[in-house]
Design a protein around this motif. Structure first.
Motif, short mmCIF file in Angstrom:
data_model
loop_
_atom_site.label_atom_id
_atom_site.label_comp_id
_atom_site.label_asym_id
_atom_site.label_seq_id
_atom_site.Cartn_x
_atom_site.Cartn_y
_atom_site.Cartn_z
N VAL A 47 -2.16 -102.48 -37.65
CA VAL A 47 -1.70 -103.67 -38.36
C VAL A 47 -0.53 -103.27 -39.25
O VAL A 47 -0.28 -102.08 -39.50
CB VAL A 47 -2.82 -104.31 -39.21
N GLY A 48 0.22 -104.27 -39.73
CA GLY A 48 1.27 -104.02 -40.70
C GLY A 48 2.66 -104.23 -40.17
O GLY A 48 2.91 -105.12 -39.34
N GLY A 49 3.62 -103.39 -40.62
CA GLY A 49 5.03 -103.60 -40.34
C GLY A 49 5.45 -103.28 -38.92
O GLY A 49 4.78 -102.52 -38.22
N ASN A 50 6.57 -103.84 -38.52
CA ASN A 50 7.03 -103.70 -37.14
C ASN A 50 7.92 -102.48 -36.92
O ASN A 50 8.58 -102.37 -35.88
CB ASN A 50 7.74 -104.96 -36.66
N ALA A 51 7.93 -101.52 -37.87
CA ALA A 51 8.63 -100.25 -37.65
C ALA A 51 7.74 -99.24 -36.95
O ALA A 51 8.17 -98.11 -36.68
CB ALA A 51 9.13 -99.68 -38.98
N PHE A 52 6.52 -99.60 -36.63
CA PHE A 52 5.56 -98.69 -36.00
C PHE A 52 6.05 -98.30 -34.61
O PHE A 52 6.41 -99.14 -33.79
CB PHE A 52 4.19 -99.37 -35.89
N SER A 59 11.54 -89.03 -43.52
CA SER A 59 12.60 -89.18 -44.51
C SER A 59 13.09 -90.61 -44.63
O SER A 59 13.92 -90.91 -45.50
CB SER A 59 13.79 -88.28 -44.14
N VAL A 60 12.56 -91.48 -43.79
CA VAL A 60 13.00 -92.88 -43.78
C VAL A 60 12.07 -93.74 -44.62
O VAL A 60 10.85 -93.55 -44.61
CB VAL A 60 13.05 -93.41 -42.32
N ASP A 61 12.63 -94.65 -45.38
CA ASP A 61 11.85 -95.60 -46.16
C ASP A 61 11.43 -96.74 -45.24
O ASP A 61 12.24 -97.62 -44.91
CB ASP A 61 12.68 -96.13 -47.33
N VAL A 62 10.17 -96.73 -44.81
CA VAL A 62 9.67 -97.73 -43.87
C VAL A 62 9.80 -99.14 -44.42
O VAL A 62 10.03 -100.10 -43.68
CB VAL A 62 8.20 -97.42 -43.49
N GLY A 63 9.68 -99.27 -45.74
CA GLY A 63 9.81 -100.58 -46.35
C GLY A 63 11.18 -101.20 -46.15
O GLY A 63 11.34 -102.42 -46.23
N LYS A 64 12.18 -100.36 -45.88
CA LYS A 64 13.52 -100.85 -45.62
C LYS A 64 13.80 -101.01 -44.13
O LYS A 64 14.66 -101.80 -43.73
CB LYS A 64 14.55 -99.90 -46.23
N VAL A 65 13.10 -100.25 -43.30
CA VAL A 65 13.35 -100.27 -41.86
C VAL A 65 12.67 -101.45 -41.18
O VAL A 65 13.26 -102.14 -40.36
CB VAL A 65 12.89 -98.94 -41.21
N ALA A 66 11.40 -101.69 -41.53
CA ALA A 66 10.68 -102.82 -40.94
C ALA A 66 11.25 -104.13 -41.46
O ALA A 66 11.65 -104.22 -42.63
CB ALA A 66 9.20 -102.72 -41.28
N ASN A 67 11.31 -105.13 -40.61
CA ASN A 67 11.83 -106.43 -41.07
C ASN A 67 10.78 -107.52 -41.09
O ASN A 67 11.08 -108.67 -41.37
CB ASN A 67 13.05 -106.86 -40.24
N CYS A 68 9.54 -107.15 -40.79
CA CYS A 68 8.44 -108.12 -40.93
C CYS A 68 7.12 -107.36 -40.96
O CYS A 68 7.07 -106.15 -40.71
CB CYS A 68 8.44 -109.14 -39.79
N THR A 69 6.05 -108.06 -41.28
CA THR A 69 4.72 -107.47 -41.35
C THR A 69 3.68 -108.48 -40.93
O THR A 69 3.87 -109.69 -41.11
CB THR A 69 4.41 -106.95 -42.77
N THR A 70 2.57 -108.01 -40.40
CA THR A 70 1.45 -108.89 -40.06
C THR A 70 0.48 -109.03 -41.22
O THR A 70 -0.57 -109.66 -41.07
CB THR A 70 0.68 -108.36 -38.84
N GLU A 313 4.03 -117.08 -40.14
CA GLU A 313 4.99 -115.99 -40.33
C GLU A 313 4.31 -114.63 -40.11
O GLU A 313 4.89 -113.73 -39.49
CB GLU A 313 5.58 -116.05 -41.74
N GLN A 314 3.11 -114.50 -40.61
CA GLN A 314 2.33 -113.28 -40.45
C GLN A 314 2.13 -112.95 -38.97
O GLN A 314 2.34 -111.81 -38.54
CB GLN A 314 0.98 -113.48 -41.15
N ASN A 315 1.75 -113.95 -38.18
CA ASN A 315 1.44 -113.72 -36.78
C ASN A 315 2.67 -113.67 -35.88
O ASN A 315 2.59 -113.24 -34.72
CB ASN A 315 0.48 -114.79 -36.27
N ALA A 316 3.82 -114.10 -36.39
CA ALA A 316 5.05 -114.04 -35.61
C ALA A 316 5.65 -112.64 -35.59
O ALA A 316 6.49 -112.34 -34.74
CB ALA A 316 6.07 -115.03 -36.17
N CYS A 317 5.23 -111.79 -36.52
CA CYS A 317 5.77 -110.43 -36.56
C CYS A 317 5.33 -109.66 -35.33
O CYS A 317 4.15 -109.68 -34.94
CB CYS A 317 5.29 -109.71 -37.82
#
Length: 347
Positions: A47-52, A59-70, A313-317
């Motif tokens: 579950v969670g962000g779409n940077a998975f 070294s990457v800030d996942v909070g900046k890379v992902a553009n949505c979350t479930t 919005e949650q489920n569209a990620c």
């Protein structure tokens, strides 16, 4: 034991988060333990962000890379995952067990898990500063290689509850329930909350953290000098809907329990979980410094500090692409669950 309504739990103490996250993917990937491997050794539900993906650069800030979350809090781009539970039919085939939302959540969550960030307890941080995780932080709890009850008991905060209904709590066990559960099985994962203050990860993904939890949501012991920094107590609850398989005629003829983790474990000892931090900016620290409680941390509530999104919005990620293409829903696995998936099976 059943939980009291949330209104009775809230006190005048410190922040506690409890929120739902829909499933974003079910596949054999594990960017913490097996970075870059596609497929990884066994299937996970995430579950969670779409940077998975198979490799997530530390070294990457996942909070900046992902553009949505479930997850319902839109600033939480973290990823949370566990192994997958399967039902083994009498003919040797496997069906993936579904998941359902926990109690007191909005309509619309699809599968997924309940995520907690607590402090010392639901109403106190023990007068300590709670330090939020940093970009690049990751950790695991439990192990997919455990084979004995004694080893499993070393992780005292990893247990199961046989659910009479959605609010059943207590009666936790280290092994999968041995009889049909009226409302399914809840798998419980509590992570350690004491950090060494230096390392965002460690070779075993656990040594940089230290657990003082007593299990459940009891008040944890103080952090030791080796790991002096108190961080949020992260916990997962996964509601596995085993009810479609409660007919005794579907269970093995010898009466043994038919559920098996994607690790190949029929006892329940290999239950484990991974965490990859991805909250945006200072959002998690902002929440930990507040006195908001559970869903009332949403910024559409008085005193709320976190942005919330709608179920749609949650489920569209979604992930940009699926990395490992294979049947993970109904299949025959090649022992020991590490080879390719071979065909599909029915009950």
């Amino acid at each position: 034991m059943k939980w009291l309504p949330l209104a009775y739990l809230a006190g005048s103490g410190y922040a506690a988060l409890r929120f739902g996250c829909s499933t974003i993917t079910v596949q054999r990937l594990d960017p913490v333990v097996e970075p870059g491997n596609a497929p990884s050794a066994h299937v996970h539900q995430v579950v969670g962000g779409n940077a998975f993906q198979a490799f997530v650069d530390p070294s990457v800030d996942v909070g900046k890379v992902a553009n949505c979350t479930t997850c319902i809090f839109s600033e939480d781009k973290s990823n949370y995952w566990t192994a997958v539970l399967y039902f083994r039919a009498r003919n040797g085939s496997f069906k993936r067990v579904g998941q359902y939302p926990n109690a007191v959540f909005h309509d619309g969550q699809k599968g997924g898990m309940t995520i907690y960030y607590t402090q010392e307890s639901f109403t106190s941080n023990g007068k300590q500063k709670i330090t939020a995780f940093r970009p690049g932080f990751r950790m695991t709890v439990g192990s997919p290689t455990i084979t004995t009850l004694a080893e499993a008991q070393g992780y005292k905060a990893l247990k199961y509850t046989c659910l009479d209904d959605i609010l059943t709590r207590g009666r936790e066990t280290f092994e999968l329930p041995k009889a049909p559960c009226p409302a399914g099985i809840m798998a419980i994962h509590h992570f350690p909350a004491c950090w060494d203050g230096k390392n965002l990860d460690s070779p075993d993904h656990q040594s940089h953290m230290f657990s003082t939890t007593k299990g459940g949501f009891q008040i944890a012991d103080p952090c030791p000098a080796s790991h002096p920094v108190r961080m949020p107590q992260v916990a997962y609850e996964t509601m596995w809907d085993t009810t479609p398989f409660n007919d005794p005629a579907l269970w093995p003829e010898d009466g043994s329990q038919p559920f098996v983790w994607s690790t190949g474990d029929t006892k329940g000892y290999t239950t484990h979980a991974d965490y990859l931090f991805g909250w945006e900016g200072d959002s998690l620290q902002r929440a930990m410094d507040s006195d908001c409680f559970f869903q009332r941390c949403a910024d559409d509530r008085p005193g709320g500090v976190l942005k919330i999104q709608t179920p749609d919005e949650q489920n569209a990620c979604a992930l940009q692409r699926r990395t490992v293409e294979e049947d993970v829903d109904g299949c025959k696995f090649l022992p020991p669950f590490v080879g390719r998936l071979d065909g599909s099976g029915d009950n």
